[in-house]
Scaffold this motif. Structure first.
Motif, PDB file in Angstrom:
ATOM      1  N   UNK A 274      -6.144 -48.318   9.877  1.00 12.77           N
ATOM      2  CA  UNK A 274      -7.340 -47.499   9.633  1.00 12.77           C
ATOM      3  C   UNK A 274      -6.962 -46.046   9.345  1.00 12.77           C
ATOM      4  N   UNK A 275      -5.989 -45.517  10.092  1.00 19.55           N
ATOM      5  CA  UNK A 275      -5.546 -44.149   9.840  1.00 19.55           C
ATOM      6  C   UNK A 275      -4.941 -44.024   8.448  1.00 19.55           C
ATOM      7  N   UNK A 276      -4.150 -45.015   8.045  1.00 17.76           N
ATOM      8  CA  UNK A 276      -3.521 -44.944   6.723  1.00 17.76           C
ATOM      9  C   UNK A 276      -4.544 -45.114   5.606  1.00 17.76           C
ATOM     10  N   UNK A 277      -5.627 -45.807   5.879  1.00 16.00           N
ATOM     11  CA  UNK A 277      -6.709 -45.885   4.892  1.00 16.00           C
ATOM     12  C   UNK A 277      -7.337 -44.507   4.699  1.00 16.00           C
ATOM     13  N   UNK A 278      -7.564 -43.797   5.806  1.00 20.46           N
ATOM     14  CA  UNK A 278      -8.088 -42.431   5.715  1.00 20.46           C
ATOM     15  C   UNK A 278      -7.106 -41.536   4.968  1.00 20.46           C
TER      16      UNK A 278
END
Length: 356
Positions: A274-278
């Motif tokens: 999820x962080x890497x998607x952001x």
């Protein structure tokens, strides 16, 4: 670069010599690159201290799986397992005479994966640093560096790489030597540096310095940018430096999946999918065109990065505050550029004065 009509057509029908990437760049406003090589190979059984490039021969099925996982997760471009397949690094393993061979096989395995796809995917021949310090600070001469890079470039070219991909470079002299070698190999290329010391490379280059250097090269890259470094927040601050001081040349962002932590005898990166998607969306909005992950980035990260890039609307370039809030704090108060060489508070005061 030569005209398309002058280029050979690969057996798949795609045009090589960089036009696979050039075509994607002309058709899309973002391209998803791959994730980590070392992290994923360690998860497959690679031992610390072993040369990953030897797996191109000893465990080619696992290297093929690495490539396939990236493509299946949505990557439009993946790097070959050839980061250290130059004579200087391979000498540590008594394999310096196998630089061309191991580079060639790394690219051949990549072409086999791409040939089975029904969409355009770019094979990028990874070229890492020599591991030596260049003169005058060290003993590696420009001429020898060019020779080392040229041998590796020829191997990747012979294996069918679409483009060469210089990465994790710290010294401008080494970057320039690689550019000269790639011209001798008659191959297009992209090149990133690692900004891991308060917004500078280990040898002191800032994002502004790199942008100026790239434009002065006789053989300039198709795209340039940053990879690895400290964490995703710091890398995006560097990307903003490129887009502020650079030209219209496409920018590459390949940040680590969070910060490394030592857990139960192994290195783990704390960046969630999820962080890497952001991060991927922020990188796009900051001005990056080619977006991927570096250390710690796995297929599950890439899949969510692809989904986010496809579904989230484009926004204005993020502020430093927005980046830190989404991805975590910066590792230093400065980003390495002259404009922001003071404290974070001085930076905020400067922005208020400019708005006034």
């Amino acid at each position: 670069m030569r005209d398309v009509a002058d280029l050979d057509i690969h057996k798949t029908g795609y045009i090589t010599m960089g036009h696979a990437l050039s075509t994607l760049l002309s058709e899309r406003d973002w391209i998803l690159a791959d994730g980590a090589t070392g992290t994923n190979l360690f998860n497959m059984g690679l031992s610390s201290g072993d040369a990953p490039e030897m797996w191109n021969v000893e465990h080619s099925d696992r290297v093929t799986l690495l490539y396939k996982q990236a493509v299946d997760a949505g990557s439009d471009l993946f790097l070959t397992n050839s980061f250290g397949s130059n004579a200087s690094r391979l000498k540590l393993h008594g394999a310096e005479k196998r630089a061309h061979e191991l580079s060639r096989i790394a690219a051949e395995l990549g072409r086999e994966v791409v040939d089975r796809q029904d969409r355009k995917v770019v094979v990028a021949g990874s070229v890492g640093p020599t591991g030596e310090i260049m003169a005058p600070m060290g003993s590696l001469t420009h001429e020898l560096a060019v020779e080392i890079f040229h041998e590796q470039a020829d191997g990747l070219k012979d294996g069918g790489a679409d483009v060469l991909w210089l990465e994790t470079i710290s010294a401008p002299e080494e970057y320039k030597a690689a550019a000269e070698a790639f011209a001798l190999a008659d191959m297009p290329w992209c090149g990133t540096m690692s900004f891991d010391t308060a917004g500078r490379t280990m040898m002191g280059l800032t994002s502004a310095d790199m942008s100026k250097m790239v434009e002065k090269l006789p053989n300039a890259p198709l795209a340039y940018g940053a990879n690895c470094g400290v964490g995703a927040s710091d890398l995006l601050r560097t990307i903003l430096g490129f887009t502020t001081h650079g030209t219209d040349r496409p920018v590459i962002a390949k940040g680590n999946a969070g910060i490394p932590k030592y857990v139960d005898g192994h290195i783990h990166y704390d960046g969630t999918p999820e962080l890497m998607a952001d991060y991927a969306v922020l990188a796009r909005d900051a001005g990056a065109t080619i977006i991927g992950g570096c250390c710690g980035t796995q297929a599950e990260h890439l899949a969510l990065m692809r989904e986010a890039l496809e579904t989230r609307p484009r926004s204005d370039a993020p502020t430093h505050e927005a980046i830190a809030q989404a991805l975590g704090p910066f590792s230093s108060a400065v980003d390495g550029t002259e404009k922001n060489a003071g404290s974070a508070e001085r930076e905020r005061r400067g922005r208020r004065r400019r708005r006034a």
